[in-house]
Design a protein around this motif. Sequence first.
Motif, PDB file in Angstrom:
ATOM      1  N   VAL A  70       0.891  -1.160   0.000  1.00  0.00           N
ATOM      2  CA  VAL A  70       0.000   0.000   0.000  1.00  0.00           C
ATOM      3  C   VAL A  70       0.922   1.202   0.000  1.00  0.00           C
ATOM      4  CG1 VAL A  70      -1.770   1.288   1.225  1.00  0.00           C
ATOM      5  CG2 VAL A  70      -1.810  -1.209   1.260  1.00  0.00           C
ATOM      6  N   ARG A  71       0.850   1.963  -1.051  1.00  0.00           N
ATOM      7  CA  ARG A  71       1.735   3.111  -1.193  1.00  0.00           C
ATOM      8  C   ARG A  71       1.363   4.218  -0.222  1.00  0.00           C
ATOM      9  NH1 ARG A  71       6.252   2.491  -4.687  1.00  0.00           N
ATOM     10  NH2 ARG A  71       5.688   0.950  -6.273  1.00  0.00           N
ATOM     11  N   GLY A  72       2.343   5.024   0.178  1.00  0.00           N
ATOM     12  CA  GLY A  72       2.093   6.161   1.035  1.00  0.00           C
ATOM     13  C   GLY A  72       1.939   7.437   0.231  1.00  0.00           C
ATOM     14  N   LYS A  73       1.366   8.465   0.866  1.00  0.00           N
ATOM     15  CA  LYS A  73       1.252   9.807   0.301  1.00  0.00           C
ATOM     16  C   LYS A  73       0.561   9.817  -1.052  1.00  0.00           C
ATOM     17  CE  LYS A  73       5.402  11.482   2.656  1.00  0.00           C
ATOM     18  NZ  LYS A  73       6.719  12.129   2.510  1.00  0.00           N
ATOM     19  N   LEU A  74      -0.567   9.134  -1.140  1.00  0.00           N
ATOM     20  CA  LEU A  74      -1.291   9.080  -2.405  1.00  0.00           C
ATOM     21  C   LEU A  74      -2.511  10.000  -2.378  1.00  0.00           C
ATOM     22  CD1 LEU A  74      -1.149   5.328  -3.333  1.00  0.00           C
ATOM     23  CD2 LEU A  74       0.334   7.177  -4.048  1.00  0.00           C
ATOM     24  N   ARG A  75      -2.877  10.468  -3.557  1.00  0.00           N
ATOM     25  CA  ARG A  75      -4.047  11.321  -3.706  1.00  0.00           C
ATOM     26  C   ARG A  75      -5.094  10.576  -4.514  1.00  0.00           C
ATOM     27  NH1 ARG A  75       0.433  13.970  -5.068  1.00  0.00           N
ATOM     28  NH2 ARG A  75      -0.021  13.862  -7.284  1.00  0.00           N
ATOM     29  N   THR A  76      -6.236  11.193  -4.712  1.00  0.00           N
ATOM     30  CA  THR A  76      -7.288  10.557  -5.485  1.00  0.00           C
ATOM     31  C   THR A  76      -7.613  11.361  -6.738  1.00  0.00           C
ATOM     32  OG1 THR A  76      -9.001  11.703  -4.214  1.00  0.00           O
ATOM     33  CG2 THR A  76      -8.347   9.509  -3.462  1.00  0.00           C
ATOM     34  N   HIS A  77      -6.682  12.205  -7.191  1.00  0.00           N
ATOM     35  CA  HIS A  77      -6.924  12.992  -8.385  1.00  0.00           C
ATOM     36  C   HIS A  77      -6.789  12.116  -9.626  1.00  0.00           C
ATOM     37  CE1 HIS A  77      -6.894  16.426  -5.816  1.00  0.00           C
ATOM     38  NE2 HIS A  77      -5.620  16.302  -5.513  1.00  0.00           N
ATOM     39  N   GLY A  79      -5.508  10.479 -12.781  1.00  0.00           N
ATOM     40  CA  GLY A  79      -4.150  10.225 -13.239  1.00  0.00           C
ATOM     41  C   GLY A  79      -3.231   9.700 -12.162  1.00  0.00           C
ATOM     42  N   GLU A  80      -3.708   9.610 -10.938  1.00  0.00           N
ATOM     43  CA  GLU A  80      -2.859   9.081  -9.865  1.00  0.00           C
ATOM     44  C   GLU A  80      -2.640   7.588 -10.053  1.00  0.00           C
ATOM     45  OE1 GLU A  80      -0.295   9.179  -7.415  1.00  0.00           O
ATOM     46  OE2 GLU A  80      -1.395  11.030  -7.294  1.00  0.00           O
ATOM     47  N   VAL A  81      -1.478   7.114  -9.665  1.00  0.00           N
ATOM     48  CA  VAL A  81      -1.167   5.702  -9.837  1.00  0.00           C
ATOM     49  C   VAL A  81      -1.984   4.852  -8.879  1.00  0.00           C
ATOM     50  CG1 VAL A  81       1.175   6.156 -10.636  1.00  0.00           C
ATOM     51  CG2 VAL A  81       0.762   5.824  -8.203  1.00  0.00           C
ATOM     52  N   SER A  82      -2.013   3.557  -9.160  1.00  0.00           N
ATOM     53  CA  SER A  82      -2.815   2.636  -8.357  1.00  0.00           C
ATOM     54  C   SER A  82      -2.322   2.600  -6.915  1.00  0.00           C
ATOM     55  CB  SER A  82      -2.745   1.244  -8.977  1.00  0.00           C
ATOM     56  OG  SER A  82      -3.595   0.374  -8.297  1.00  0.00           O
ATOM     57  N   PHE A  83      -3.241   2.457  -5.984  1.00  0.00           N
ATOM     58  CA  PHE A  83      -2.978   2.521  -4.551  1.00  0.00           C
ATOM     59  C   PHE A  83      -2.259   1.274  -4.056  1.00  0.00           C
ATOM     60  CE2 PHE A  83      -3.091   4.170  -0.608  1.00  0.00           C
ATOM     61  CZ  PHE A  83      -4.256   4.231   0.126  1.00  0.00           C
ATOM     62  N   ARG A  84      -2.756   0.106  -4.424  1.00  0.00           N
ATOM     63  CA  ARG A  84      -2.103  -1.143  -4.081  1.00  0.00           C
ATOM     64  C   ARG A  84      -1.221  -1.549  -5.242  1.00  0.00           C
ATOM     65  NH1 ARG A  84      -5.284   1.147  -3.969  1.00  0.00           N
ATOM     66  NH2 ARG A  84      -6.376   0.081  -5.638  1.00  0.00           N
TER      67      ARG A  84
END
Length: 276
Positions: A70-77, A79-84
């Motif tokens: 699970v990546r850290g410092k992620l946004r939900t805009h 074009g954001e990369v996948s979370f897992r």
Amino acid sequence: MLPRMAASTTRPATATLSLTAPFTRRSLDTICSALHETYVEDAYDTSETHAAVLVPLCNVNNKPGILLEVRGKLRTHSGEVSFRSFPGGRVDDTDVSILAAALRETQEEVGSHAEQVEILGRFGPPEKSLSGLRVWPYVGFIHSTRHPSPSFSKPDRDLDEGSDTPLPSLSLSSLVLSKTEVAHAFHLPLSDLQSAPRLHEYLFRGGSPYFAVDVSDIIRRYASGEVVSSDGPAVSWASDPEQRDEIGGGREGRLEVWGLTGWYLNVFMKTLGLHS
């Protein structure tokens, strides 16, 4: 020029692979055979920016599965990369090959040394990430200790009696997570990839159907030994209000393995003959 290989997913594994028994030399050979049988050579496009990921197989508590982040410092805009995700990242100028990039990123993100990773093969075709990177997936088994091996294992038709002995389990507590890139790492058992309550069918990039995997409960079970966390702040997730593919943690409040990571999981399972 870096060579690359792509793969079709039409041929199943040549032997039965257990979803519950721990990985053994024989089961790794089965996976290796299936991957080698699907290789199709493809040209490397130097005009593109490339990345590599490792699909890291491992035994944890004598269960076969896949190590995910699970990546850290992620946004939900958009074009954001996948979370897992799998361990991996951009191929740097200092990397001697695409595989070298996958191994370097794995060591940087979860602390597994290249000599712990036995590369079993690769599959494809490589897809682009939302950020435009051409992503090459490799499959490897993470041993509990360093295990020098050739860059690629080859199918062994002369396995001995010890080939059915379970390979040692990886202790998740031995992982050293990157505090800036990884919030959590967790073990997803192979059996969960065929667990109906976990699976939700989506269309990858609006085209082919695939199964996303709900892992919300696994991430919440910190005391189970299935999750290891960095020292950074806990990561929360949110669903995209517009329900766009690959944006946010998943749909309807779930944390899902979806998007490119979910697609590659499905392609890998198809290559092994475990998904239709």
